[in-house]
Design an enzyme around this catalytic site. Sequence first.
Site, PDB file in Angstrom:
ATOM      1  N   ASN A  57       0.827  -1.173  -0.007  1.00 11.08           N
ATOM      2  CA  ASN A  57       0.057  -0.081  -0.065  1.00 11.08           C
ATOM      3  C   ASN A  57       0.980   1.171   0.356  1.00 11.08           C
ATOM      4  O   ASN A  57       1.549   1.444   1.101  1.00 11.08           O
ATOM      5  CB  ASN A  57      -0.667  -0.210   1.317  1.00 11.08           C
ATOM      6  N   TRP A  58       0.920   1.874  -1.153  1.00 10.17           N
ATOM      7  CA  TRP A  58       1.974   3.127  -1.285  1.00 10.17           C
ATOM      8  C   TRP A  58       1.039   4.255  -0.405  1.00 10.17           C
ATOM      9  O   TRP A  58       1.863   5.358  -0.451  1.00 10.17           O
ATOM     10  CB  TRP A  58       1.855   3.321  -2.903  1.00 10.17           C
ATOM     11  N   LYS A  59      -0.047   4.353  -0.257  1.00  9.76           N
ATOM     12  CA  LYS A  59      -0.561   5.187   0.357  1.00  9.76           C
ATOM     13  C   LYS A  59      -0.524   6.536  -0.455  1.00  9.76           C
ATOM     14  O   LYS A  59      -0.446   6.423  -1.499  1.00  9.76           O
ATOM     15  CB  LYS A  59      -0.050   5.583   1.993  1.00  9.76           C
TER      16      LYS A  59
ATOM     17  N   SER B  30       3.914  -2.350  10.098  1.00 13.09           N
ATOM     18  CA  SER B  30       5.343  -2.298  10.283  1.00 13.09           C
ATOM     19  C   SER B  30       6.120  -3.568   9.748  1.00 13.09           C
ATOM     20  O   SER B  30       7.114  -4.055  10.404  1.00 13.09           O
ATOM     21  CB  SER B  30       5.537  -1.896  11.790  1.00 13.09           C
TER      22      SER B  30
ATOM     23  N   GLY C  72       2.916  -1.201   4.108  1.00 13.39           N
ATOM     24  CA  GLY C  72       3.107   0.201   3.763  1.00 13.39           C
ATOM     25  C   GLY C  72       4.550   0.633   3.544  1.00 13.39           C
ATOM     26  O   GLY C  72       4.908   0.369   2.309  1.00 13.39           O
ATOM     27  N   GLY C  73       5.071   1.214   4.432  1.00 12.47           N
ATOM     28  CA  GLY C  73       6.526   1.758   4.247  1.00 12.47           C
ATOM     29  C   GLY C  73       7.477   0.851   3.340  1.00 12.47           C
ATOM     30  O   GLY C  73       7.989   1.291   2.402  1.00 12.47           O
TER      31      GLY C  73
ATOM     32  N   GLY D  21       2.676   2.246  10.835  1.00 13.88           N
ATOM     33  CA  GLY D  21       3.762   3.366  10.420  1.00 13.88           C
ATOM     34  C   GLY D  21       4.387   3.510  11.644  1.00 13.88           C
ATOM     35  O   GLY D  21       5.059   4.754  11.893  1.00 13.88           O
TER      36      GLY D  21
ATOM     37  N   HIS E 286      -9.298   0.557   5.290  1.00 13.24           N
ATOM     38  CA  HIS E 286      -8.108   0.737   5.881  1.00 13.24           C
ATOM     39  C   HIS E 286      -8.088   1.895   7.130  1.00 13.24           C
ATOM     40  O   HIS E 286      -8.972   2.858   6.931  1.00 13.24           O
ATOM     41  CB  HIS E 286      -6.892   1.365   4.765  1.00 13.24           C
TER      42      HIS E 286
ATOM     43  N   GLU F   3      -6.626   4.219   8.222  1.00 17.29           N
ATOM     44  CA  GLU F   3      -6.390   5.606   7.684  1.00 17.29           C
ATOM     45  C   GLU F   3      -7.500   6.255   7.238  1.00 17.29           C
ATOM     46  O   GLU F   3      -8.028   7.578   7.247  1.00 17.29           O
ATOM     47  CB  GLU F   3      -5.051   5.682   6.938  1.00 17.29           C
TER      48      GLU F   3
ATOM     49  N   GLU G 239      -4.814  -5.407  10.868  1.00 20.22           N
ATOM     50  CA  GLU G 239      -3.948  -4.329  10.901  1.00 20.22           C
ATOM     51  C   GLU G 239      -4.020  -3.561  12.235  1.00 20.22           C
ATOM     52  O   GLU G 239      -4.654  -2.651  12.177  1.00 20.22           O
ATOM     53  CB  GLU G 239      -3.983  -3.305   9.685  1.00 20.22           C
TER      54      GLU G 239
HETATM   55  P1  PGA Z   1       3.152   0.273   7.406  1.00 14.67           P
HETATM   56  O1  PGA Z   1       1.776   0.216   7.148  1.00 14.67           O
HETATM   57  O2  PGA Z   1       3.727  -1.114   6.827  1.00 14.67           O
HETATM   58  O3  PGA Z   1       3.906   1.403   7.052  1.00 14.67           O
HETATM   59  O4  PGA Z   1       3.175   0.217   9.030  1.00 14.67           O
HETATM   60  C1  PGA Z   1       0.815  -0.768   6.645  1.00 14.67           C
HETATM   61  C2  PGA Z   1      -0.542  -0.496   6.346  1.00 14.67           C
HETATM   62  O5  PGA Z   1      -1.056   0.671   6.803  1.00 14.67           O
HETATM   63  O6  PGA Z   1      -1.112  -1.116   5.466  1.00 14.67           O
END
Ligand code: PGA
Length: 251
Positions: free
Chosen positions: A13-15, A211, A232-233, A172, A96, A98, A166
């Site tokens: 997920n590149w957000k 993470s 994510g990251g 993050g 998600h 967020e 998650e």
């Molecule tokens: P993260 O994000 O790997 O940067 O913690 C995970 C996500 O939100 O899917």
Amino acid sequence: MTRTTPRKLAAGNWKMNGSMAALDEARAVAAAVPDGIDALLCPPATLIGPMAAAVEGTALSVGGQACHAAASGAHTGDLSAEMLGEAGARYVLCGHSERRTDHEETDDMVRDHVAATWRAGLVAVLCIGETLAQRDAGHTLAVLGEQLVGSLPEGATPDNLVIAYEPVWAIGTGRVAEPAQVAEVHDDLRARLGDIFGDAGAGFALLYGGSVKASNAPDLFALANVDGALVGGASLKATDFVPIMEALAAS
Ligand code: PGA
């Protein structure tokens, strides 16, 4: 026939990150997808079309990060699942944390997003997760059970739905959940799916997210009911994501 063994999925997920220049990362990921797993990147919506073109004919799928419930209409700035699909998406992330926070998405809304994803013929990646306060209060499994049941429309199958656990406190933050915490949740989710879907409950892919990195992925993938990760990251660079895919294939 209903699948009772989950497929493995490494999802990124590149957000709100990435530009046309970042498509080279997607090309590098696409060239390195190991046999035996599915791989997915969800870039910002503006990059879905270009990314789908860049990786066409490879084993890497492209997905959207969110969709509107309606197919079209007066919803300025929103995108329908049909539009994401036309651009080249095969999956859509739904619910998600967020989105639940930034856009106040409720379980009811997420359920409509999952239904919209299916209406467009795409696979929904339904995200659920508890906050730290909910975990500390001992409510984790109850919260997740409510989110799962509340966000799921009728008609889920192992082919149209992937579930991503998650924990909000692990996203993050660099703070990955302990394998024992992940195992407790995933085993509980598997049991709930069995209650709801019978034998088919064993076939849904259950991803962990929060993470995930190459260094912690093998321990997570070794768990019985962890069928992949939502990253994510560490999905932004091929050098970070490819080892995660490889760890999944090796698990
Ligand atoms: P993260 O994000 O790997 O940067 O913690 C995970 C996500 O939100 O899917």
